[in-house]
Design an enzyme around this catalytic site. Sequence first.
Site, PDB file in Angstrom:
ATOM      1  N   GLU A   1      -0.108 -77.438 -33.465  1.00  0.00           N
ATOM      2  CA  GLU A   1      -1.570 -77.551 -33.558  1.00  0.00           C
ATOM      3  C   GLU A   1      -1.968 -78.875 -34.220  1.00  0.00           C
ATOM      4  OE1 GLU A   1      -4.675 -75.435 -33.134  1.00  0.00           O
ATOM      5  OE2 GLU A   1      -3.344 -75.137 -31.442  1.00  0.00           O
TER       6      GLU A   1
ATOM      7  N   GLU B   1       3.610 -67.909 -32.471  1.00  0.00           N
ATOM      8  CA  GLU B   1       2.869 -66.926 -33.269  1.00  0.00           C
ATOM      9  C   GLU B   1       2.863 -65.534 -32.666  1.00  0.00           C
ATOM     10  OE1 GLU B   1       0.934 -70.866 -34.429  1.00  0.00           O
ATOM     11  OE2 GLU B   1       1.862 -69.974 -32.679  1.00  0.00           O
TER      12      GLU B   1
END
Length: 725
Positions: free
Chosen positions: A115, A135
């Site tokens: 990210e 995730e």
Amino acid sequence: MAAPRVTMEVGNDGVAIITLINPPVNALAIPIVAGLKDKFEEATSRDDVKAIVLTGNGGRFSGGFDINVFQKVHGAGDVSLMPDVSVELVVNLIEDCKKPIVAAVEGLALGGGLELAMGCHARIAAPKTQLGLPELTLGVIPGTQRLPRLVGLSKAIEMMLGWKLGLIDAVVTSEELLKVSRLWALDIAARRKPWIRSLHRTDKLGSLSEAREVLKLARLQAKKTAPNMPQHQACLDVIEEGIVHGGYSGVLKCLLLLRAPEFDLYEAKVFKELVMLDTSRGLVHVFFAQRATSKVPNVTDIGLKPRGVRKVAVIGGGLMGSGIATAHILNNIYVVLKEVNSEYLLKGIKTIEANVRGLVTRGKLTQDKANNALKMLKGVLDYSEFKDVDMVIEAVIESVPLKQKIFSELEKACPPHCILATNTSTIDLNIVGEKTSSQDRIIGAHFFSPAHVMPLLEIVRTERTSAQVILDLMTVGKIIKKVPVVVGNCTGFAVNRAFFPYSQSARLLVSLGVDVFRIDSAIRSFGLPIGPFQLLDLAGYGVAAATSKEFDKAFPDRSFQSPLVDLLLKSGRNGKANGKGLYTYEKGSKPKPDPSVLPIIEECRRLSNIMPGGKPISVTEKEIVEMILFPVVNESCRVLEEGIVVRASDLDVASVLGMSFPSYRGGIVFWADAVGANYVYTSLKKWSQLYGNFFKPSRFLEERATKGIPLSAPVSSSSTSRARL
């Protein structure tokens, strides 16, 4: 170890190098995230800084968010423990920065680390850098807004749901990485290269109707492949929210970890809800439990160094032996495969070649690596090549006299340092090595089928196995990409011992009148890939009959002896092996229930004669699952009490990796604690009164349930000694 920190150095060229320092993978711990915010704000305000390069220390960009935070949140049951300064806040700061920022990526950029890189205005990477958004494997969602705008919606969904795809502007050598990144940042500042803010891009998203069609197909696929994992559907919902309402509407909600209510928008809300679900708790537990398996008291903590294992002999080229050999040659360990005659040897070698070719066909191995792996294999018919082997793994049929004979021969044929391992799945190791004088070198190397694919390696030690031998086998296990779990010696060891009631309880339910195929369906809905009867077909009835005898002999007080397998064998059926089982098997199609087996099942019920009043019992799907899995919990309690595993979480890992117990349920003991020990105990007590001793609660379970102690709580040494008496 030094505290996690972020440093900044400004060069004469006006480029600020901001570096993450948090060994070993530069995880985004709270001090790192806060430090990033401070350094970016400082670099933005300094007049001598023209551009910025973000990188990680020690050849790794960042392994992502520090999941120790999840453990604290789960332990306290309080999502407000999430940090005030979020990764997403920093990513927004990067993207909206008035100075160009380039990510210099090496080693890995995972989760929050990726990210960060996607928030930068360009990404330069060294070769073989790993990119990913893992995730979902922890029960939560990744950031969902930037990736679709950088690589397109379809590719972004693939990457989020498990596949890896590139999104790098340039690939350079490690030596050139910082130099090229600095120049790239300066080129952006001088407008010689494009200044790209990923959230502003829409060119790769396609039309709204196209996007919705892609998302529709992705939802169907996720529902099919991960039906019990809500984070997959939540991830797709959040992607759609961002596409329909625009990038910033999607990303402001991406202030995932911020507690301030003005930022508690859709994705933040979804993330926080997912963090508190049992799914996330289970997945995070398995993650940490798997790490803990590498710590074995009096083995890994006494200063021993692993010895090199370069040459391994495998005895037996059947399904297990060929799989074990495949696992070793794929990881550059030379293998000598021994068989009793040329026909069996050739068959074993061909199976290994087929295993390797299959990996090439599925794109998991290059042809060059496949060729090199097969060069590491040699077939033999005697012990002449055993004089310099470092380890032998015996993988013949479950025959005590045969195994004893082989181990007596190995003691003479192998060098004194050679590890003598058996792949037996049930037989006591003391019996296997009874006729040798090398008890300190005898160890169990219990692989699960198919051995080159299944990730668990159960390492079975006796009271006389040396710590050095255990450490050496643990090291080999890691080299061949297995998760080694060290267990004690008993019939069935840890996994098969704990799960022996699994198949027996399923057969008991059939004898009580419950439909075979309904049982399988209920277990699949719970989350296992196949039910106990399809597993029976897959293993073969001969194997099932042999292992049942071992457990019936070892645990006669709590075994249920069903006539079903014998009846199936007498009818000429042997499961998938001969295409005749409880299911029908046709090439290219899924197994289908075989109605012609119903008379055999009726005969089984007649012979068992245990249906109350001669009528089938009435049970719900939930009761089917509990009547099959609570006896497994009960036997797991005995495994814990006897000290067969180092810790309860080892049994959780073994159940997930060896028996495909659903990882999002955290493993067999974790799940039992979530259900409640008292509920398990009272259910078993009720069934034992109705249906007999098979369901009788163990002493350990009764004690834990009545005292309100979690099953996973450590076992005292006095309890372990008492259990072994």
